[in-house]
Design a protein around this motif. Sequence first.
Motif, short mmCIF file in Angstrom:
data_model
loop_
_atom_site.label_atom_id
_atom_site.label_comp_id
_atom_site.label_asym_id
_atom_site.label_seq_id
_atom_site.Cartn_x
_atom_site.Cartn_y
_atom_site.Cartn_z
N SER B 163 0.82 -1.22 0.00
CA SER B 163 0.00 0.00 0.00
C SER B 163 0.85 1.26 0.00
O SER B 163 0.33 2.35 -0.14
N PHE B 164 2.18 1.16 0.19
CA PHE B 164 2.98 2.38 0.09
C PHE B 164 4.39 2.06 -0.36
O PHE B 164 4.78 0.89 -0.41
N GLY B 165 5.15 3.12 -0.65
CA GLY B 165 6.53 2.95 -1.09
C GLY B 165 6.59 2.44 -2.51
O GLY B 165 5.56 2.20 -3.15
N ILE B 166 7.82 2.35 -3.03
CA ILE B 166 7.94 1.89 -4.40
C ILE B 166 9.17 1.00 -4.48
O ILE B 166 10.29 1.42 -4.56
N ASP B 167 8.98 -0.32 -4.29
CA ASP B 167 10.06 -1.25 -4.59
C ASP B 167 9.44 -2.51 -5.17
O ASP B 167 8.52 -3.08 -4.59
N GLY B 168 9.91 -2.88 -6.32
CA GLY B 168 9.35 -4.06 -6.98
C GLY B 168 8.20 -3.68 -7.88
O GLY B 168 7.59 -2.63 -7.74
N VAL B 169 7.93 -4.58 -8.82
CA VAL B 169 6.93 -4.31 -9.86
C VAL B 169 5.54 -4.13 -9.25
O VAL B 169 4.79 -3.22 -9.63
N GLU B 170 5.20 -4.95 -8.25
CA GLU B 170 3.82 -4.92 -7.76
C GLU B 170 3.45 -3.59 -7.11
O GLU B 170 2.29 -3.21 -7.10
N SER B 171 4.47 -2.85 -6.61
CA SER B 171 4.13 -1.57 -5.97
C SER B 171 3.78 -0.49 -6.99
O SER B 171 3.28 0.56 -6.63
N TYR B 172 4.05 -0.77 -8.27
CA TYR B 172 3.67 0.20 -9.30
C TYR B 172 2.20 0.07 -9.69
O TYR B 172 1.61 0.99 -10.22
N ILE B 173 1.61 -1.12 -9.41
CA ILE B 173 0.29 -1.41 -9.97
C ILE B 173 -0.77 -0.41 -9.50
O ILE B 173 -1.48 0.17 -10.31
N LEU B 174 -0.85 -0.18 -8.19
CA LEU B 174 -1.92 0.70 -7.70
C LEU B 174 -1.77 2.15 -8.14
O LEU B 174 -2.73 2.74 -8.65
N PRO B 175 -0.57 2.76 -7.99
CA PRO B 175 -0.46 4.15 -8.49
C PRO B 175 -0.77 4.27 -9.97
O PRO B 175 -1.49 5.20 -10.38
N VAL B 176 -0.24 3.33 -10.77
CA VAL B 176 -0.49 3.40 -12.21
C VAL B 176 -1.98 3.24 -12.50
O VAL B 176 -2.55 3.99 -13.28
N THR B 177 -2.63 2.27 -11.84
CA THR B 177 -4.06 2.07 -12.07
C THR B 177 -4.84 3.34 -11.73
O THR B 177 -5.75 3.74 -12.47
N THR B 178 -4.48 3.99 -10.62
CA THR B 178 -5.18 5.22 -10.25
C THR B 178 -5.08 6.27 -11.35
O THR B 178 -6.08 6.85 -11.77
N LEU B 179 -3.83 6.49 -11.81
CA LEU B 179 -3.64 7.53 -12.84
C LEU B 179 -4.35 7.16 -14.13
O LEU B 179 -4.95 8.00 -14.79
N VAL B 180 -4.30 5.86 -14.50
CA VAL B 180 -4.94 5.43 -15.74
C VAL B 180 -6.45 5.61 -15.64
O VAL B 180 -7.09 6.20 -16.52
N LEU B 181 -7.03 5.16 -14.52
CA LEU B 181 -8.49 5.27 -14.37
C LEU B 181 -8.94 6.71 -14.40
O LEU B 181 -10.02 7.01 -14.91
N SER B 182 -8.13 7.62 -13.85
CA SER B 182 -8.61 9.00 -13.83
C SER B 182 -8.33 9.73 -15.14
O SER B 182 -8.90 10.80 -15.35
N SER B 183 -7.47 9.19 -16.01
CA SER B 183 -7.27 9.93 -17.26
C SER B 183 -7.95 9.30 -18.47
O SER B 183 -8.08 9.96 -19.50
N ILE B 184 -8.37 8.03 -18.37
CA ILE B 184 -9.07 7.42 -19.51
C ILE B 184 -10.36 8.14 -19.88
O ILE B 184 -10.61 8.37 -21.07
N PRO B 185 -11.22 8.52 -18.91
CA PRO B 185 -12.51 9.11 -19.29
C PRO B 185 -12.39 10.26 -20.28
O PRO B 185 -13.04 10.25 -21.32
N VAL B 186 -11.52 11.24 -19.97
CA VAL B 186 -11.37 12.39 -20.86
C VAL B 186 -10.90 11.92 -22.23
O VAL B 186 -11.46 12.31 -23.27
#
Lengths: 295, 308
Positions: B163-186
């Motif tokens: 749920s926090f920090g950035i080490d390893g591939v899996e820690s990228y999933i949630l931040p990236v998903t958040t940004l993707v979900l909020s920019s796809i609609p536009v």
Amino acid sequence: MRSSQKAYKEMIHHSRDSLIRDVVKRFARNKAAVAGLVILSVILFVILFANFLVPEEMVTAYDTQARLEGPSAEHWFGTDNVGRDIFARVLYGARITVGIGVGATLISLLVGAVLASVCALSRKLDFVIMRIMDISSCVPSILLALVLLAILGGSVWNMMLTLMIVSVPGFTTRIRAVLLSVVEQDYVKAARVSGTKTWALVLRHILPNALDPIIVDATMTISSMLLSAAGLSFIGMGVSPPSPEWGAMLNYAQGYFRKDPHTAIFPGIAIAITALSVNLVGDGLRDALDPKAIK
Amino acid sequence: MGRYIVKRLLYMIPMLFCVVLLVFLIMSFTPGDPATNILPLTTPPEVKEAFNESVGYTGSLVERFFNYAKGLFTGNVISYTSQENIFSEIAIRFPLTLRVGLISFCIAAVLGVALGILSAVKQYSFLDTTVTVFAVLFASIPSFFVAMCLLLLFAVHWGLLPSFGIDGVESYILPVTTLVLSSIPVLSRMTRSAMLDAMNQDYIRTARAKGCSEKRVIWKHALKNACLPIITLLLTGFAGILGGSVIVESIFTIPGIGTYMLDAINAKNVPVVMTCALLLAFIFMVAMVLMDIFFALIDPKLRARYKV
């Protein structure tokens, strides 16, 4: 002569009435837009009459014995980390969050419309204003907002001022584009050569004919302003505690929501529903005002 | 074409100067000097003075601005709080922001544009309705609330992802998903309307009338014309993701540029704020120039004007 003039005026009046009636009819056919309008009316009701629904003291009244309680008959949305009733805070928060969103949109609409009118009328000033807008649109808006709020300090008014400064360039550019297309129309040229004063030209001939896209733009902006205001409060730069601003409530909830999700979920849903209803109404207005536009 | 590119690049210099000046002027309204703002209250005045000198806070407003500008060129700007070189601090943090931002941007751009095109081509189909409903819904949910919900579900409830920090591939999933979900609609909505705009033009009817296959009509005729607004849109999307990274980084406690900037603003750390502003504005302007060059390359009307 007299009577024909009167008849002409009546005709104009009549056609304007029927135009509005058409718009209303088209809007009413759009189910999503009507649903949005209904939700928006409920929110407006809550904003106006919150003090009849829940006493205002409930917003700040805390009970340390009842911290972080889940939803119950007594506290519909549960209580937060110091034992305040989340339902009361969400109700009163509507005044602040929606107030900031609508207020900031109205001021920036006004400033944007004035600047855009100046641009549409004067070539020289147009160049100057557009260069200033170019530069300010290169400063990332979130950075500008954060810096301004850090200097001004977080309060409802500063928040509105900040959001206005950040959104004026976009507003001006968009309204200017609409106005420029209207200025080119023959009736504006005719009014200009027949000696209409500049302010009358803008107020009576240019702005009314550019109104539809501006109304739609403003409606859509309200929801993005709401989201930005909540976002700024969320990262702790906006309205300061103990204000029940929705974004700020989510900010306080950050330390607790992992164990007690209700502290975050209710204010979050409140923001989402408000923004959603504004967006739906905006979409409906766009389609109703411009039937030619493809959906 | 070469002249055009050089002209565009040179145009960036006064713009960047104005951006720095603007942020500097706003920040100069901050009350107090760095020593008073950062050191404890009981610090003797000599120590304060020495501190101010060591971080380059001396002289008048104008002198300070030129000191900062000189520092920029010699690569020696000192942060008020850590007293380290800002460039080396940014060098550590920036890759994180850039990685999260670029991954999200690529996913959002591909998905958003593809969904937009598909829903325009199959207007009023089930897919179109679903995409539209999704777009309206996610355009209304603030990104930080999306992030909190994702955290609750995937990190707290199911315990699948950190749920926090950035080490390893899996820690990228949630931040990236958040940004993707909020920019796809536009992206998907605007692509759809740009594509529908193009598909309602006369040349599409002509293409169909002369017997073009539907595939060719869409790919060759409609998409090529819808290209310009879509690319403009991608730039807006990119700017949105850069801005959104501040919020996402603060939720997921990622030590990137966003949190760096936020801390600096709170601590009235003027040089850091200015350098971050410069960096973000620079990235944005480069993206804008790239877009303009691309436009000039693909649009025959523009090409004729600049005599490529």
